[in-house]
Design an enzyme around this catalytic site. Structure first.
Site, PDB file in Angstrom:
ATOM      1  CG  PHE A   1      -9.815  -2.886  -0.415  1.00  0.00           C
ATOM      2  CD1 PHE A   1     -10.260  -3.991   0.307  1.00  0.00           C
ATOM      3  CD2 PHE A   1      -9.590  -3.037  -1.763  1.00  0.00           C
ATOM      4  CE1 PHE A   1     -10.451  -5.211  -0.314  1.00  0.00           C
ATOM      5  CE2 PHE A   1      -9.782  -4.252  -2.397  1.00  0.00           C
ATOM      6  CZ  PHE A   1     -10.213  -5.349  -1.670  1.00  0.00           C
TER       7      PHE A   1
ATOM      8  N   GLY B   1       0.493  -5.244   3.913  1.00  0.00           N
ATOM      9  CA  GLY B   1      -0.212  -4.675   2.767  1.00  0.00           C
ATOM     10  C   GLY B   1      -1.433  -5.499   2.398  1.00  0.00           C
TER      11      GLY B   1
ATOM     12  CD1 TRP C   1      -4.797  -0.164   4.345  1.00  0.00           C
ATOM     13  CD2 TRP C   1      -4.754  -0.928   2.250  1.00  0.00           C
ATOM     14  NE1 TRP C   1      -5.401   0.777   3.539  1.00  0.00           N
ATOM     15  CE2 TRP C   1      -5.394   0.331   2.251  1.00  0.00           C
ATOM     16  CE3 TRP C   1      -4.613  -1.602   1.040  1.00  0.00           C
ATOM     17  CZ2 TRP C   1      -5.878   0.928   1.086  1.00  0.00           C
ATOM     18  CZ3 TRP C   1      -5.091  -1.010  -0.119  1.00  0.00           C
ATOM     19  CH2 TRP C   1      -5.723   0.248  -0.079  1.00  0.00           C
ATOM     20  CG  HIS C   2      -5.538  -4.874  -0.356  1.00  0.00           C
ATOM     21  ND1 HIS C   2      -4.186  -4.729  -0.197  1.00  0.00           N
ATOM     22  CD2 HIS C   2      -5.851  -4.253  -1.525  1.00  0.00           C
ATOM     23  CE1 HIS C   2      -3.695  -4.059  -1.229  1.00  0.00           C
ATOM     24  NE2 HIS C   2      -4.676  -3.748  -2.045  1.00  0.00           N
ATOM     25  N   GLY C   3      -7.991  -6.011   3.481  1.00  0.00           N
ATOM     26  CA  GLY C   3      -9.195  -6.576   4.080  1.00  0.00           C
ATOM     27  C   GLY C   3      -8.895  -7.365   5.332  1.00  0.00           C
TER      28      GLY C   3
END
Length: 478
Positions: A478, A322, A325-327
């Site tokens: 994102f 997770g 996924w943000h960066g």
């Protein structure tokens, strides 16, 4: 095209009456909404517009294929291919350069003459949310949670609908496709609630988040060595307020705009900073992402079915992914790992034996709840430092600057305006739900002229308090 701009206001003023004028001709209305959603996305990038088309057509085809497959093995192969093809553009555009850089570093250390290069391409706007929507659709068809859509148009609207396209909330197909089957019911439109959501979102983004970022958070995080420990700690608190106000503002506006068009979106925030545990925090923060990670990552990994150690592994791995996924950066991996380890530690403590129940009794007392809130809030703020920093080294420098600054006083850079903005931002999510309900009731009970006058006055006030330019929402990256 940003929500808090004149351009979007004019765009929406054209789309809203057209939507309701075509409401009785449902197929034509949906076609129009697909067209305006594509136009909305084109304002960001025409070059990546084919991604919307390919995602819609590809997932429609795979949905039909999965539904037609007989036997779990064939369905599993079909859904595996569908998930892989949904992930392929995300991995290429968002993670190839990051992975190549890490592998290049390892190759250089090993003395291998390898040149991996980079794509040199910008990350398409909305690619992460596009991927989440596509994966949830094909997996839900595979699980028989929903039937495969028989309408390509419906799936095109689900994928591209402009209120949620760029930064969520993540809307499940089961929540949205059923709303497309028939014309919208004007009686279900919460006009007052939608107006207040939009106005409140504009206030949080334009007044609180934008000013607080420019005046305080950005300067302190850019050069932490120039500030004392008090400012560094306050700036961490301020960023917690900024990211909440910024992101919840987008989803509030998205929910309000969608409702005015006749569609309902799920709630995405529920006072996250009052949480007494990290598990509760993630049930209140970015709710649609938290539930997505649970249903499409944590559960497929095994969830809590494989014993204590595997459950803790699955928790940590889910949050690390997770974070990624943000960066595409090590700082996001650290941020995710912190939350994963924190959630695993919480679960371990809950499962620990307490024969006399004294610890459990204390934690449920007022003093215990206060202690839990303090620990959780400060853990979240500590993790936000890695989320906000441009890289891990900068985050560690920030923490080191706090420890160095504790040795002596330094002039305080936080102005009364900064403190007032922090207080206003905190109030937007700490205010009791009953207060918001009372405001909706009061506004809803007013006559139409009063509603128009008050809405116009609030919009004018936000415009007067806004900075000269509005920065993109944080979650756009994102």
């Amino acid at each position: 095209m940003l929500f808090p701009t004149i351009e979007f206001a004019l765009f929406f003023m054209a789309v809203l009456p057209l939507t309701w004028a075509l409401n009785r001709r449902n197929e034509l209305k949906k076609l129009m909404l697909v067209g305006v959603s594509y136009a909305f996305y084109s304002c960001w990038s025409v070059a990546f517009l084919p991604l919307l088309v390919l995602s819609s057509v590809g997932n429609y085809g795979f949905g039909r294929l999965i539904a037609a497959c007989e036997g779990p093995r064939r369905r599993g192969m079909a859904v595996g291919c569908a998930v892989a093809l949904n992930l392929a553009p995300l991995c290429y555009f968002k993670y190839y350069d990051f992975a190549a850089a890490q592998l290049q570093s390892l190759a250089d250390l090993a003395g291998w003459p390898v040149a991996l290069g980079s794509t040199g391409l910008a990350v398409p706007v909305a690619i992460s949310f596009l991927t989440f929507h596509g994966i949830s659709y094909v997996v839900d068809v595979h699980r028989r949670t929903i039937p495969a859509s028989r309408s390509l148009l419906d799936l095109m609207l689900y994928v591209s609908f402009f209120p949620h396209l760029v930064a969520g909330p993540i809307v499940r197909a089961a929540e949205f496709l059923g709303q497309l089957a028939r014309p919208s019911d004007p009686g279900r439109i919460d006009l007052s609630g939608s107006a207040l959501l939009i106005l409140g979102g504009l206030f949080k983004k334009v007044v609180v988040a934008s000013h607080l970022s420019v005046l305080y958070v950005d300067p302190v995080f850019t050069n932490p060595g120039a500030y004392g420990s008090v400012d560094l700690i306050l700036a961490a608190y301020a960023y917690a307020i900024v990211i909440y106000c910024d992101f919840s503002a987008y989803t509030d506006i998205a929910i309000g705009v969608a409702n005015l068009l006749g569609y309902r979106f799920p709630q995405n925030f529920d006072q996250p900073y009052i949480a007494l545990s990290l598990q509760e925090f993630w049930r209140r923060w970015h709710i649609t992402l938290s539930s997505w990670l649970r249903d499409y990552l944590y559960v497929p990994l095994g969830g809590s079915r494989g014993g204590r150690l595997l459950t803790l592994r699955n928790l940590v791995l889910t949050m690390v992914l997770g974070g990624l996924w943000h960066g595409a950066g090590l700082q996001f991996l650290v941020w995710g790992a912190l939350h994963g380890v924190g959630l695993a530690a919480e679960r371990g403590l809950r499962e620990a034996t307490d024969p006399r129940g004294r610890l459990r009794g204390f934690l449920r007392s007022e003093a215990g709840e206060a202690l839990r809130w303090i620990l959780v809030f400060h853990f979240v703020c500590l993790a936000w430092i890695f989320f906000r920093a441009p890289d891990c080294a900068s985050a560690l420098d920030y923490l080191a600057a706090i420890s160095r600054g504790l040795g002596g006083p330094a002039p305080l850079a936080a102005t009364p305006l900064v403190l007032a903005l922090m207080a206003a931002g905190a109030a937007t999510q700490l205010a009791p739900p009953a207060l918001a309900a009372a405001a909706r009731s009061l506004y809803g009970g007013a006559g139409l002229p009063a509603k128009v006058a008050l809405g116009t006055a609030l919009a004018w006030l936000v415009a007067m308090l806004s900075p000269s330019g509005v920065a993109p929402f944080i979650y756009f990256q994102f």
